[in-house]
Design an enzyme around this catalytic site. Structure first.
Site, short mmCIF file in Angstrom:
data_model
loop_
_atom_site.label_atom_id
_atom_site.label_comp_id
_atom_site.label_asym_id
_atom_site.label_seq_id
_atom_site.Cartn_x
_atom_site.Cartn_y
_atom_site.Cartn_z
CB SER A 72 -0.95 0.02 1.21
OG SER A 72 -0.26 0.36 2.39
CE LYS B 156 -2.78 1.93 4.69
NZ LYS B 156 -1.98 0.81 5.16
#
Length: 211
Positions: free
Chosen positions: A125, A164
């Site tokens: 990701s 993230k």
């Protein structure tokens, strides 16, 4: 096994140097020198890495896998200072997964990295931030990061961890965790859900294998 174990062994054999000679120069037992080469010891003191460079006539940077040229530069040479960072486990770059702490593992890296620990990236990701699966991500402990910075975050009552980009909107009581891969949706926390996660720290550097 870290690449420096293999390179130390290869250079020692290439130069016809015995383990006993290496141990004598390092000031350790022959068994310890052998454990270095076999990868049974996951970190190596800075002074030992420098000594290996002198014994094997190559740069510490080559032994660490940071460069592929084993020749010692004659001009513009400078010492590489190393320190060990505790490797606490894996962190998800994708769907959050549990991170196991393993405080007996360490990663050697330059002292210019101002971090408290590191984690191994798992998933894809964060690939647009050049962080790929298997990369080592160095984390500096802090409870909050600025919007847009990459953070290691523990979610779901500390059972899962993820890496993230962090965005906090106080007026909306909202936190958004964004991936660096359009295949993944944002993770959004609002109101009482903000109690379900906390920031472990800010990602300050990462280390990738040379392909």
């Amino acid at each position: 096994m870290p690449i420096w174990n293999e390179r130390i062994h290869e250079k020692r054999i290439e130069k016809g140097i015995t383990l006993a000679q290496v141990a004598d120069r390092l000031g350790v037992t022959e068994a310890t020198a052998q454990r270095y080469e076999r990868g049974n010891i996951k970190s190596i003191p800075y002074e030992h890495m420098c000594a290996y460079g002198e014994i094997l006539n190559c740069s510490p940077a080559y032994l660490m896998g940071w460069e592929n040229n084993s020749s010692v530069a004659v001009n513009n040479a400078f010492p590489i200072e190393l320190k060990s960072f505790p490797l606490l486990g894996e962190i998800a770059c994708g769907i959050p997964t549990y991170t196991n702490e393993d405080r007996e593992s360490y990663i050697m890296a330059g002292t210019n990295i101002h971090a408290d620990f590191c984690l191994k990236a798992k998933g894809d990701s964060m690939i647009n931030a050049r962080i790929h699966e298997g990369d080592i991500v160095f984390i500096r402990k802090q409870d909050i990061v600025d919007n847009g910075e990459i953070a290691a975050v523990v979610v779901n009552n500390e059972n899962e961890a993820t890496l993230k980009r962090f965005y906090y909107y106080a007026e909306k009581s909202m936190v958004i965790l964004k991936a660096e891969n359009t295949a993944y949706e944002d993770l959004i926390f609002t109101n009482d859900e903000l109690n379900d996660f906390h920031v472990l720290g800010k990602a300050v550097a990462f280390q990738s294998d040379v392909i």
